[in-house]
Enzyme design. Sequence first.
Site, short mmCIF file in Angstrom:
data_model
loop_
_atom_site.label_atom_id
_atom_site.label_comp_id
_atom_site.label_asym_id
_atom_site.label_seq_id
_atom_site.Cartn_x
_atom_site.Cartn_y
_atom_site.Cartn_z
N LYS A 43 0.85 -1.19 0.00
CA LYS A 43 0.00 0.00 0.00
C LYS A 43 0.88 1.24 0.00
O LYS A 43 1.80 1.37 0.81
CB LYS A 43 -0.88 0.01 1.25
CG LYS A 43 -2.33 -0.19 0.93
CD LYS A 43 -3.07 -0.50 2.15
CE LYS A 43 -4.00 0.62 2.51
NZ LYS A 43 -4.79 0.25 3.69
O1 LIG Z 1 -11.50 6.17 7.53
P1 LIG Z 1 -11.10 4.87 8.11
O2 LIG Z 1 -12.26 4.12 8.67
O3 LIG Z 1 -9.97 5.02 9.08
O4 LIG Z 1 -10.60 3.95 6.92
C1 LIG Z 1 -9.42 4.21 6.29
C2 LIG Z 1 -9.22 3.29 5.12
O5 LIG Z 1 -7.91 3.41 4.71
C3 LIG Z 1 -7.39 2.21 4.24
O6 LIG Z 1 -6.10 2.17 4.81
C4 LIG Z 1 -7.37 2.22 2.76
O7 LIG Z 1 -6.93 1.03 2.21
C5 LIG Z 1 -8.26 1.10 4.73
O8 LIG Z 1 -7.54 0.25 5.55
C6 LIG Z 1 -9.42 1.85 5.39
O9 LIG Z 1 -10.60 1.44 4.78
#
Ligand SMILES: O=P(O)(O)OC[C@H]1O[C@](O)(CO)[C@@H](O)[C@@H]1O
Length: 228
Positions: free
Chosen positions: A88
């Site tokens: 990522k």
């Molecule tokens: O706004 P939140 O609930 O912290 O989610 C952040 C999002 O970012 C991510 O890191 C994107 O992949 C996911 O793990 C998650 O869905």
Amino acid sequence: MKFFLDTADLAEIEEAASWGALGGVTTNPSLYARIGGKLDDFHAHIGRICEIVGPDCPVSAESVAMTRDEIVADGLELAAIAPNVVVKVPTMVEGLAATHELAQRGVPVNMTLCFTVPQALLAARAGARYISPFVGRFDDISDDGLAQLESIVTAIGNYDFTDSTVNGEKLEIIAASIRSANHVTQAALMGADIATVPFGVLKKMVQHPLTDRGLDAFMADWEKVQGA
Ligand SMILES: O=P(O)(O)OC[C@H]1O[C@](O)(CO)[C@@H](O)[C@@H]1O
């Protein structure tokens, strides 16, 4: 639509995997911190997740480096943990350059922190395997996260993007930052390929009051049959 679990919690991953509908896992630094993760155990922890879900389920592990060379080095180390690791990378200039290089070296990349159509198009052009537009964080600032996601799904769908790895896998959109079962419904209706959901949302996706009421009625009637 495929479902990824958005967590670093092994017990949640084991439970969700046993339901048979799990397509992958996404983690991020905040989710790892939430389970009390330690820096020197991070790679081993990602390895444990990969083992639980098996080789066909991609597991996203985030690089926390800030320059392209460091992200590439970090990404190569993460990718060496298991064949199903997806690196990522944040959507920023250094991240785009690193994504391009990682993809060309055969490492699939999930571009995260993606909020706009231009960001998504650049991520796609750089060779990302996945793009993660955030829904809930737009809602958090009184914007419409689903409308933003729909714009990205439409724009990306206008073209035929594949990632830059040797096999040229189809680019997939992961609806991320999902807060409710309705977010999942709307993301599926607009054609997002994947939803990554916290375990709490996954549990809510199974539930409906009419299912509970119907089950109670069936069980009550079956008691009558047994007593007859
Ligand atoms: O706004 P939140 O609930 O912290 O989610 C952040 C999002 O970012 C991510 O890191 C994107 O992949 C996911 O793990 C998650 O869905």
